[in-house]
Each structure stands twice: as C-alpha cells, then as structure tokens.
Design an enzyme around this catalytic site. Structure first.
Site, PDB file in Angstrom:
ATOM      1  N   TYR A  53       0.830  -1.213   0.000  1.00  0.00           N
ATOM      2  CA  TYR A  53       0.000   0.000   0.000  1.00  0.00           C
ATOM      3  C   TYR A  53       0.856   1.251   0.000  1.00  0.00           C
ATOM      4  CZ  TYR A  53      -4.077  -2.866   1.286  1.00  0.00           C
ATOM      5  OH  TYR A  53      -5.091  -3.776   1.303  1.00  0.00           O
ATOM      6  N   LEU A 220     -18.105  -1.470  -0.116  1.00  0.00           N
ATOM      7  CA  LEU A 220     -18.821  -0.477  -0.924  1.00  0.00           C
ATOM      8  C   LEU A 220     -18.592  -0.695  -2.415  1.00  0.00           C
ATOM      9  CD1 LEU A 220     -18.179   2.764   1.167  1.00  0.00           C
ATOM     10  CD2 LEU A 220     -19.983   1.043   1.408  1.00  0.00           C
ATOM     11  N   GLY A 221     -18.086  -1.876  -2.764  1.00  0.00           N
ATOM     12  CA  GLY A 221     -17.888  -2.193  -4.178  1.00  0.00           C
ATOM     13  C   GLY A 221     -16.961  -1.209  -4.866  1.00  0.00           C
ATOM     14  N   GLY A 223     -16.436   1.742  -4.096  1.00  0.00           N
ATOM     15  CA  GLY A 223     -17.046   3.071  -4.121  1.00  0.00           C
ATOM     16  C   GLY A 223     -18.274   3.159  -4.989  1.00  0.00           C
ATOM     17  N   LEU A 225     -21.117   1.639  -4.700  1.00  0.00           N
ATOM     18  CA  LEU A 225     -22.353   1.675  -3.920  1.00  0.00           C
ATOM     19  C   LEU A 225     -22.614   3.032  -3.252  1.00  0.00           C
ATOM     20  CD1 LEU A 225     -22.122  -1.903  -2.399  1.00  0.00           C
ATOM     21  CD2 LEU A 225     -23.840  -1.093  -4.028  1.00  0.00           C
ATOM     22  N   THR A 226     -21.627   3.920  -3.263  1.00  0.00           N
ATOM     23  CA  THR A 226     -21.880   5.281  -2.752  1.00  0.00           C
ATOM     24  C   THR A 226     -22.722   6.086  -3.734  1.00  0.00           C
ATOM     25  OG1 THR A 226     -19.905   6.270  -3.765  1.00  0.00           O
ATOM     26  CG2 THR A 226     -19.646   5.254  -1.585  1.00  0.00           C
ATOM     27  N   GLY A 227     -22.802   5.606  -4.977  1.00  0.00           N
ATOM     28  CA  GLY A 227     -23.568   6.312  -6.000  1.00  0.00           C
ATOM     29  C   GLY A 227     -22.765   7.320  -6.790  1.00  0.00           C
TER      30      GLY A 227
END
Length: 346
Positions: A53, A220-221, A223, A225-227
């Site tokens: 990372y 959250l997939g 990001g 799923l945040t839309g």
C-alpha cells in the site's frame, strides 16, 4: 462495537476493521492520522494494512502506508491495537510488484524479508495477523506455511491468514497445514459486497466448516455503492475514473468489472431501500456485510473523516428480515453485477 474471534486463534476483534489502502496517496499523513484517531474513538481496535500500500501501487509510494501507520501506532497502547498486514505474493500478470526487484514468490526468503521490513516500517516487534496478499499456487504450499509458522514460533506473528484466495486454495492450505503440523490460516480476506456476493456460496461453506473467518474488503464495491458513478459520472480523483481515463488495458478491465450497467442499476435499487430506512447505501452495505455469520470483521476504507463517519453508522445497525429479503430480491433480478471477481484468473 461487537467483537468476534478470528478463526480459531486467540485474537478477538471489533466487527468493523479500519482499512488503510488510501493512506499516503488519496489521504495524506495528517488526514490518515485523523481517520485512525476517529476509528479508535468509535471503538475500532482492528487495523489492516499491507507492504504494497497505497493502491494503486508504485515504486515511489511502496511502503508509505505502513510507515504512516507505524508513526501513528507509536502514540498508542500497542497491546490494545490489533494490527494486520500482508506479504505481497505474485502479481498474476496484473503488474510486477515494485518490491524486492519484482520477485515476490511466497518462498521462505521472501516471506521472512517482507516481515522484517514491515516490522521496521510499522515500528513494532510483532504483527497480530500476517496475511499473504495474493496466493502463489505454483509454489509448494508447505514451504509457504513453514515460513509463516517460523514467524509465529519466533513471536513476530500471532496468527496467519490469506487474501484474494479461492476456495480450492484455502482448502489446499488447510490440508497442507494439517498434514505437516503447520500453522493454519485463521482468516481469508476477499472482495465481498452487495455487487459481489460470490463468497456466500463455496467460500462461506469452507469458512463455516473449517473455522476460518472472512474479512471482507471493499464492502462499498470500490465506491460504486456510494452512488458516485451513477448516470455515467466519473468523479475527479476516484480510482475507477482514473482507470477509465488513463489506465492501461488491465486497469480499464478492472474498472469495468466494478462500474457497469448492472452494478449501477443495483446501486439505484439499493438506494430506494436505504431511503426507506433513512440511511445511506454506504451504511446499508457495511451493516449487510458484517451481519453474515462467517464474517469476523468488515474492512472499511476512507479518504476523509466524513466518509468514515458514514460507515460507522452501521456499527449498531442490524437489518431486519424484510430488509434482507428486499436486498435478496435485487440480487435475484440482477445476479452477480460484477462481471467477475478476479479469482478465476489465478
């Protein structure tokens, strides 16, 4: 925070884990410290990092995340923090890891060197959970496990786990551990979310029957799923936006796995459920993930404290049977929105 045991180990953790993949890239050191402080204040005692990372990995940034976590850790009571990190493993054609000259097979030398380097960056004399980041199915599994067992025997590691592993790979390692009386994997850290529910089938069965805990990452997939990718949006600074715009062929393919018509439609339908509950899909997704019996701790990520706070709202949330049924109905109508989970290419 509720607490669960990691596999059959002596380690018990909060059922939400603070992931650090963004530290040192999307989140600078000051912001990273603030995120970890907020997580600790909320009751989280489990922190997950990796030698590779931040992501996307680069030779310039390699190891920076562990260094940031190590600086923060020095100001904490070490015995009250459960710390997890990872040895990289092979890149599987995705990229050549910018570590140790790109030679990252999971042999004895690489594992011992990686552990020593991580301990230095993390400024600690032991790692609670040491994981293989990517499997090395071409390697003799008993050598990999022997090296990890040596680290446990030396007191440098308390428990071991794997990540991005197939059901066959996990079972093969458990069998080798039993056959040679070696340390066994107590955890498996895989991609698991409302747009990638594959872990509920074969891997869940392995976890339940063999006493291994799933540590889901990317609840959250990525990001989705945040839309933020709804209606074709490609927000500046978002990982998949960068992959679509300037990434290579493999990065573009990865982005398309996450961001596609099926995943975006799933997100829109989940937004209706979340609105009915008076919460965000972020909160809904984290609560759904940690409610599975084979999950010990769901790994959440953040680039700001505000993002973290939205995930933390799931700490005490238990979804009722009707909500779970509505979620399952969406999955039946749009099964496996992610076109693949990447493991079939190992």
């Amino acid at each position: 925070m509720n607490r669960k045991r990691l596999g059959r180990s002596g380690i018990v953790v909060t059922d939400i884990c603070m992931g650090t993949m963004t530290f040192g890239l999307q989140a600078d050191e000051k912001t990273s410290f603030a995120i970890m402080d907020r997580a600790l204040e909320a009751g989280i005692d489990f922190f997950d990092t990796a030698e590779m990372y931040p992501v996307p990995p680069s030779a310039e940034k390699f190891g920076v995340t562990e260094e940031i976590v190590g600086k923060w850790l020095k100001g904490q009571k070490r015995g009250e923090i459960i710390l997890a990190t990872k040895v990289t493993g092979p890149g599987h054609g995705w990229f050549r890891p910018p570590i140790r000259g790109g030679f990252t097979a999971l042999d004895r030398r690489q594992i011992h060197q990686a552990c020593e380097d991580s301990l230095k960056r993390l400024k600690t004399d032991y790692i609670d959970l040491y994981q293989t980041h990517w499997p090395d199915h071409g390697m003799r599994q008993d050598e990999t496990l022997s090296a990890l067992t040596e680290l446990v025997d030396q007191g440098k590691v308390r428990a071991i786990g794997c990540s991005n592993e197939t059901s066959w790979g996990l079972m093969k390692n458990l069998w080798e551990a039993e056959k040679h009386t070696l340390q066994r994997y107590d955890t498996v850290q895989n991609n698991f979310s409302l747009i990638n529910r594959r872990c509920e089938s074969e891997l869940a069965q392995v976890c339940r029957k063999e006493g291994v805990s799933l540590l889901p990452y990317s609840p959250l997939g990525g990001g989705v799923l945040t839309g933020k990718y709804n209606d074709g949006a490609l927000p500046t600074g978002a990982r998949f936006s960068e992959y679509f715009v300037s990434g290579g062929p493999r990065q573009k393919r990865m982005a398309a796995r996450f961001v596609n018509e099926r995943s975006l439609e799933t997100t829109k339908r989940l937004q209706v459920i979340a609105q009915d509950l008076g919460i965000s899909v972020t909160t809904l997704a984290v609560a759904w993930s940690k409610q599975h019996d084979f999950v010990a701790s769901t790994i959440i990520g953040a680039t700001t404290v505000e993002q973290l706070n939205e995930s933390l709202k799931a700490a005490d949330l238990v979804l009722d049977a009707e909500t779970l049924r509505r979620i399952d109905d969406i999955d039946e109508q749009i099964p496996t929105p992610m076109t693949e989970d990447g493991l079939r290419r190992l």
